[in-house]
Structures are given as C-alpha cells and as structure tokens.
Design an enzyme around this catalytic site. Structure first.
Site, PDB file in Angstrom:
ATOM      1  N   GLY A 126       0.787  -1.225   0.000  1.00  0.00           N
ATOM      2  CA  GLY A 126       0.000   0.000   0.000  1.00  0.00           C
ATOM      3  C   GLY A 126       0.812   1.264   0.000  1.00  0.00           C
ATOM      4  CB  SER A 150       2.256  -6.471  -6.532  1.00  0.00           C
ATOM      5  OG  SER A 150       2.082  -5.309  -7.299  1.00  0.00           O
TER       6      SER A 150
END
Length: 916
Positions: free
Chosen positions: A87, A146
């Site tokens: 994040g 990811s």
C-alpha cells in the site's frame, strides 16, 4: 535530514519526494496528482542539464539511470529497486517509471524505427494492466496489492533506444484463488469479468447477474481497478486475439464454478464423499466450461490414486471431505498458476527483443513489501525473506560503501555500528540448519507433518539464535522471527503442505484430457513423462516452493550485483489510505524498516555533506570576494581570473589553490556568524578536504551558504543600484524627450489653430469685402439711376440756376467746414437768403449737378431753427432727418468722401422762430 517531522512538513505542502542519501523517499499521496506525472514534466527532467538540481522526483532517478547507461561507465547496466510496505505505492511508482522510459528512450529518427519503438512502448505499457489484473488483489492494506514479484528488464541498443523488454516473476500467491482472508478479495480479473461482461458473454460463461461464488468475496465493492475493457484492450495489443481471450475467460469462469462444489462427510469411509445438494449444477457447469468430462472430474476430486510396491500397483482410495476440498483447491491453483505463467510468456514474446539487437538494460524491480498479518504462513515467510535479502543488498551497497568512502578519501573515521540483518538471514537460509532447511526436511520425510512437532523441532534445533523468538501464550503452534522491520509470528499449521505444493498426477492427466485450446497449451501431453510414470521412475526429488524461490532470488541478486543499483523507498503516511493524514509513529517504523535510520545515523555522525572539488569551486568561488586583497598572490586572484582557469578538464592540482583560497575565508565567516558577547572561542571549521571531495557538516554548509548569500546580496545591491541609476537616467531622458515632444506638439497645434483662424478670418474678410462691394455697387447704381431720373425729368424753375465754378469751390470749402456752415445756415440775422440756402444745400450733401431739383427751406421759412448743437461721444455723425426712400443708399458701408470726424453725434434741437 530525513526525519518524520521533515517528511510531514513536505507532505502537507504536497511535496511527496525527498532525497535521503542515495535513496529517494516516496510518500503515497493517496489522491490523484496528474500534473506530477505529465509527459511535459518527463521531458523537463529529461532535458535538464543537471536533473539532480531540480525537485526530488522519481523522474530524477529514471533520468540518472538513463544517463549512466549513455555514459558507458562500468557497470553500465542499471537497476532500480522499488521497495516498501503493501500500500505504499510501489506498483504506481513502477508504472510511472515505465512510462518515463517509454517517453525518453523511444525517440528514433527514421520512420520504421519510430514505428517499432511505438509498438514496443505500447506493449510495455499494456503489460501493466494485464499483469495487475491477473496478479494483483485487494488486501487489508492496499486496494491494488501486487501478489507477486516482478523484475522488468528494459532492453536498450547501442544508441540507448528501447528495443524491447523482458519480465521475470517471483512467487505468485496462487493460494488466493481458493482462499481469501476476511475483508480481502480475490484477484482483480474475476471481479472484472463479473462486472464488465456483456449479456452474450454472461450466457456463454454462465455468469448471471447476482450469482454468488464462494471464491468471490466482497464482490459488492467497486474499485478503480475493476475495469474489464482496459484489460481486454491491453491483451489485444499484446497479441492475444479475441477468441483466445474468450477461452481464457471461460477457463476463469470454470474455476469460479469449481469453487462452488461442496462435499458432505461420508458415513462410510470406503465410499467417496457425496456432493451437497446445490453442488451438482456447479460440477456440470465447471466441466462444461473447462471442456472436461463430468464423471472423471468428479472422480478425480473424490478418489485418490496410490501407486505402491515394486510392481507399481494402483490403489484407489476415497478421500475425506478435507482431502476433497484440498484436491479441488489444488486443481484451481494449478490451472491459475499455469495460466499466469503463460500470460507472462506471451508478454515476453511480444515485447522481448532479439539478443543481438540490445546491449544494455535498465532493470526495474517491484517486489512485495514487508508483510505482517494476524495469520502469517509460507507466503509471508518467503516475502519477508526476499525483503531481508534486498535489505542486505542495500546495506552492502550503501551503508558499507559510505563508510569505506572515508577511508578511500583519507579521513580518519571511527565506524558507526549499524543494524546488520545477516543474523536474520542465517536463521532463515543458513547452513546447515535454518528454518528453510528444516521445512524442506519435513517435506522429504514420508510421514504426515504435525504443526506442533515442527514448532518443537525449530525451537530445539535453532535455540540460541538471536533473531528467533518465542510466544508461549499462543495456543496455535507458531514461531517468531525478528526481522529488520520488526518481529513476525508464523503459524506452522499447513506450512509443510504449502511447501510441498503437491500436485496429484491424476489432476494433471485430467487437465490434459481437456478439449479447451487454452488448457491444451497449458497442459500438453508429454509421452516421456507418461512412460516414466508407468516404469516407476517418477520418484525423483521434487523441488519445494522454498527451494524454487530461493534459487530465483539468488539469481535475481546476482543480476543486481552486476548493475548500478538505485533505491526508491515507498512510505505509507497512514494505514487507512487517507489523503493529508500523516502518522509519525507509522512513518518512523517504516523508515526504520527501510534502513533509512541507519543511513541518517551514519551521515549525522560523520560528514553528511560531500561535494566534489569541482562542484565546490563552482558554487563557492565567489566567497573569495570577502577576503581583503592586499597582495597580488595566487590567493588574491579575481573572480574572473579564477573562472578563466576553470575548465571541465582541470587537473586536481590546479584546483587546490582555489580550494585553499576559498577555505581561507572560513575564519572570517565563523567570526561574523558568532554571537556578540559570547565568551566561547570560535571553534575550527568542521570541514575536511579529501582526495577528490570536500566533506563538511550541516553547520558548515549553512555557514558557507550564508556567506554565499551575503556575497550574492552585495552583488544584488550593486546590480540594483546600477539598475536604479540606469532607470533614473532613462526616466530623465524620457521626461526631457516628453517635454520636447509636448512643446513641439503644442506649437504645432497652436500653429494649426492660428492657421485655421487666419483662414476663417480671410474667408470672412473676403465675404465681407464682396458683400460691401456689392452693396456699394448696388447703392451707386441706385443713386445713379435716381440722379439721372431727376436730371432728366425735373423742370427748370425760375429760381434754379447753375452754379459757377467759384461757387463750386466755395461749396467744397463750406462742406469741409460744415459746423460753421451749420451755424451760419441757422443764424437769424446777418446772412442773406441765398447764402443760407447754399450752406444748407452743401451741408445736406445734395447732388452737385442739380441743385435746382431740391427745395431748400430756411429756418425763417419754416419758422423754426436750431437752438443748440450737442456732441455725443457715440459713433459717427448722423443727422436727424428723414430716411432715404432708396433701398441701398442708407446702408451703404462706403464712407462719404466728405465725412467729418471729431464729433461722434450732433443733435439739432429745433424750435420755431418767432417773427420780429
């Protein structure tokens, strides 16, 4: 210095990038800032002579790497390591860097090469949405996290033009397909399909609106990443045609229906588990979408095939409910991981250049950030292990290199103790015993693994390790590893099974029977593998997940060691993802985890400011103006002379006199900066000249900058004084010129006005003269006509007679002396009657030629006379007589030739004469 307070002040001022040594600190703004990543700003950083003098930006790092490649200084290949917590903005940073390189490294001159560069640029940029859709997911900390690591190799030719790229991925979190934590989501592509498919596609993929899927939690949430059209268009640009895309999405829809298959516990262990009531339709739909036979699919999920003995006898054993669920999840993970690897291979085949067409590369590493969740398993262990390896690389490259620089430059330096994570790495990957080796050993043992037994073995075998912790209050079997970013507790339940990642061969054989074109590519039939299984030669040791990941990570680090690394540390200002919110405690913990605290500590303990001799002379040469120049020695060279000596190829020996001359000004600067009345003596200037660099502290830099500002202020005042003097003179000249112009204009206007008045007066005069002449002519004609008429018509009376010449002369004299004649004419006594008539006739200016035509009555005849004569100073002389009957004679402007001046007006007062 990079501190939370400094970062907070910059963050609140919308300054999201800060330099910390060789590291760029990037704060996540949590809001769109389009102007910060525009193509115009990219070109500005690319065209800047010295990009490092511009504001800190990721484009500065990108441009520095690109110029390093162009300079061909070993090592030529470059790498950018983007790290940070989940994040923090790593994916966005990597995406912007790829856009930057696509703009600056794709500018060929020929049309053909321009088209090739455009194609490569578009395909590189299109690889991002595809890989994010299939490899990213919404987690507790990030909406676009990811779930895999990737190393993008941007390939450049000898002219530093981008010719291609290659993508290498690491450790896809495939378990997310079948298992999602609370408040988290599956991979983006599943939500994109369910929300963006058309009506025909929904019928084809059996995805009706409102359908519930157990592997699709939190589907009501709508994110920016849920854009199906962008993914499809990107796949089309990468060479994946629409029919192939439909086959891919059909397989993914089959996995969603596979997740709805539920099993019930079997009452008889010898019988396979039964399906739940609502699971039969899901089996049929999943088999239809995957183009698999329904009965073999169901049989493979519920029955396990065992080969035992030398003869490889086959035994079929019904699976329990938990085993059925595990085989179902394993089938989904196997299909999805193969599909993801196939997409990566398609992307590489689309964007990768021929090895002979490129010579250098710029590597872009985007790895998952350090993770610590309430429940951590093998995925988090591998992710944190990778972060430990990258942190060690950072320590080896920067922290150690910074201290070694002092030794190379000849400084006496006492080394600062910094946090080295080698002990943590030894705990995880060390030899002969480590966490990874113990987990792999458990996988090789032909016995069921126990979570409590694994915990006991790790604690006993690795007892005494400084980075291994214990949590005696935990009810679940676990162990604690103290990472550089903090302690993390890992649960041992399921750890060995995930590391084995067992793939039952019957699942692979089932998928090889599929008639789907995509599954045929993903699971080709290998005759050699089949023969080996039949012959019993398939008992070769299988690599575990940890072993594969460790091998790929070592390969990556070897690549990084052969490049010049650059670091971008992404920091998350707050854990809630809110804009304009900065939490110092969270930021400080991330700075510690990134190793920036050690960087700041070493910089503050030594000389954080290091400037090359050339740059030092260029910036502070003007300080020589502060020194009094009494002798024409080498230290009193003028500024122009110093500049004339400078050139890019100046030798180090030539710089020493200039450096010493600048440093001699430091005592004066120190005394000027001292507080008046302070008894403390001035400390020596904390500056040191190395072999190639000048080392100084922050206070010294502030002092030099203050002196430089003082010189610049003096120069500015001098320039301002000269400018004001020039402006004053210029304004004075302008004022004088304005006065001259105004005078000339007024003179010209006056002349024009006078000319107009003169012209008007001439016009009036000419009109007046014409009118006066005309009136005179008319009066003359009228008088001439009257005279002729009277002369021709008047009868000759007895009393009328022609005047002799003597009388005519006398008449002129009398007219000229008209006042006397007037008196004589009105005299009552002593004047003869004829003379009186003659005087009256002359005074009235009757026509000379015909005196007989007029009857002149004297005062005696009219019994009246003039009693007195008064002169009034008002205009010309006028008589009180009857108005002439003529039209023009009484208004003729011509004066009489016998007009008399001297009296303005004569009034005759008449009275009647009395008879004697």
């Amino acid at each position: 210095m990079t501190s939370p307070r400094c970062l907070q002040a910059r963050y609140m001022a919308d300054t999201f990038y800060t330099n910390a040594g060789c590291t760029l600190v990037a704060l996540n703004p949590f809001k769109p800032v389009p102007q910060l990543y525009s193509p115009e700003l990219m070109r500005e950083y690319h065209a800047a002579p010295q990009p490092q003098k511009l504001k800190p930006h990721i484009f500065t790092v990108g441009e520095q790497t690109y110029r390093n490649v162009k300079s061909l200084i070993e090592p030529v290949n470059q790498s950018i390591i983007v790290s940070g917590e989940s994040g923090a903005g790593k994916t966005w940073t990597s995406r912007c860097l790829m856009k930057f390189y696509a703009v600056v490294a794709a500018s060929p001159t020929s049309w053909d090469s321009h088209k090739i560069a455009e194609r490569i640029e578009q395909r590189i940029l299109n690889s991002n949405p595809v890989m994010e859709a299939f490899g990213n997911a919404c987690t507790l900390r990030n909406n676009n996290s990811s779930r895999f690591g990737k190393f993008i190799q941007l390939q450049l030719n000898s002219a530093q033009q981008m010719t291609g790229a290659a993508v290498q991925t690491y450790l896809l979190e495939k378990t997310r397909v079948a298992c999602q934590a609370s408040s988290e989501r599956n991979f983006h592509i599943f939500y994109q399909m369910c929300k963006g498919a058309s009506a025909d596609e929904r019928l084809q993929w059996h995805l009706p609106k409102g359908a519930a899927f157990s592997w699709l939690p939190n589907s009501e949430r709508t994110l920016e990443e849920d854009c199906f059209e962008v993914t499809r268009e990107a796949m089309l640009h990468l060479g994946i045609e629409t029919p192939t895309q439909n086959n891919v999405f059909k397989v993914l829809a089959g996995l969603l229906h596979l997740g709805n298959i539920r099993f019930a516990d079997s009452e008889d262990e010898a019988q396979p588990c039964q399906l739940m009531d609502d699971a039969k339709c899901s089996v049929r739909t999943s088999a239809l979408l995957l183009l698999l036979p329904e009965d073999p699919l169901l049989e493979t999920l519920r029955i396990r095939t065992i080969r035992a003995g030398r003869q490889q006898q086959v035994f079929r054993k019904p699976c329990s409910r938990a085993e059925c669920d595990t085989r179902r999840d394993c089938l989904a993970k196997l299909v999805y991981s193969r599909l993801f690897d196939w997409l990566v291979s398609v992307i590489n085949s689309s964007i990768c250049a021929d090895p002979s067409s490129w010579s250098t590369f710029i590597g872009l590493l985007d790895v998952y950030g350090f993770e610590s969740f309430p429940h951590n398993s093998l995925e988090q262990l591998c992710i944190n292990y990778a972060n430990e390896k990258l942190q060690q690389h950072f320590v080896a490259h920067y922290l150690r290199a910074q201290q070694e620089e002092y030794t190379v430059e000849g400084l006496e330096w006492s080394f600062v103790n910094y946090q080295d994570n080698q002990t943590c790495l030894d705990l995880i990957e060390g030899s002969p015993l480590s966490i990874c080796s113990l987990i792999n050993e458990e996988c090789r043992l032909n016995r069921p693994s126990s979570a409590a037994q694994l915990q006991t073995r790790i604690e006993s075998a690795l007892a005494g390790r400084p980075c291994l912790g214990h949590n005696k209050l935990s009810r679940e079997p676990s162990f604690i590893v103290v990472h550089y970013a903090g302690p993390v507790r890992y649960h041992t339940a399921g750890l060995v099974e995930k590391n084995k990642d067992p793939i039952p061969p019957e699942l692979t054989r089932l998928l090889q029977q599929s008639q789907d074109p995509v599954l045929k590519v993903l699971f080709p039939t290998d005759p050699e593998e089949k023969s080996q299984e039949e012959q019993g030669q398939s008992r070769a040791p299988v690599l575990t997940v940890v072993s594969k990941f460790k091998a790929s990570l070592e390969q990556l680090l070897q690549v990084l060691h052969r490049t010049t690394p650059h670091y971008i540390r992404c920091i998350k200002p707050n854990g809630q993802g809110q804009a304009q919110t900065f939490l110092r405690e969270e930021v400080l913990s991330q700075l510690e985890a990134c190793g920036l605290v050690e960087t700041i500590h070493i910089s503050a303990a030594g000389f954080p400011i290091r400037v090359s001799h050339q740059n030092f002379v260029e910036r502070y040469e003007l300080l020589r103006r502060l020194r009094p120049r009494t002798s024409p020695g080498p230290c009193s060279l003028s500024l122009d002379e110093g500049r004339s000596e400078w050139s890019p190829h100046t030798e180090e020996a030539a710089l020493q006199p200039l450096l010493q001359d600048i440093l001699r000004t430091l005592p004066a600067l120190t005394q000027a900066a001292a507080i008046p009345g302070d008894p403390a003596e001035a400390m020596p200037a904390p500056v040191y000249c190395g072999r190639t660099k000048v080392f100084m502290t922050d206070s010294m830099l502030e002092l030099l900058e203050r002196g430089r500002a003082q010189v610049l202020e003096q120069c500015a005042r001098c320039i301002q004084g000269g400018w004001r003097r020039h402006q004053h003179r210029k304004q004075e000249r302008q004022r004088r010129a304005a006065v001259l112009i105004q005078a000339a204009v007024r003179s010209w206007l006056s002349r024009k006005h006078i000319q107009r008045l003169h012209t008007a007066a001439m016009v009036i005069q000419r009109a007046w003269q014409r009118w006066r002449i005309r009136m005179a002519c008319l009066a003359s004609k009228e008088l001439d006509g009257v005279e002729e008429k009277h002369l021709s018509q008047a009868p000759h009376s007895p009393s009328s007679f022609p005047l002799p010449q003597a009388q005519t002369r006398l008449l002129g004299a009398i007219i000229r002396l008209w006042p006397l004649g007037l008196v004589l004419a009105n005299a009552a006594v002593g004047v003869r009657g004829f003379q009186r008539k003659l005087v009256v006739w002359a005074c009235l200016q009757l026509p000379v030629g015909s005196p007989s035509t007029y009857t002149i009555q004297t005062a005696q005849q009219e019994q009246a006379g003039v009693m007195s004569i008064r002169a009034l100073p008002q205009g010309s002389i006028r008589f009180h007589c009857r108005k002439s009957p003529l039209r023009y004679a009484d208004i003729c402007p011509e004066p009489s030739p016998y007009s008399v001046t001297g009296f303005n007006q004569i009034l005759l007062e008449r009275h009647r004469l009395s008879h004697p």
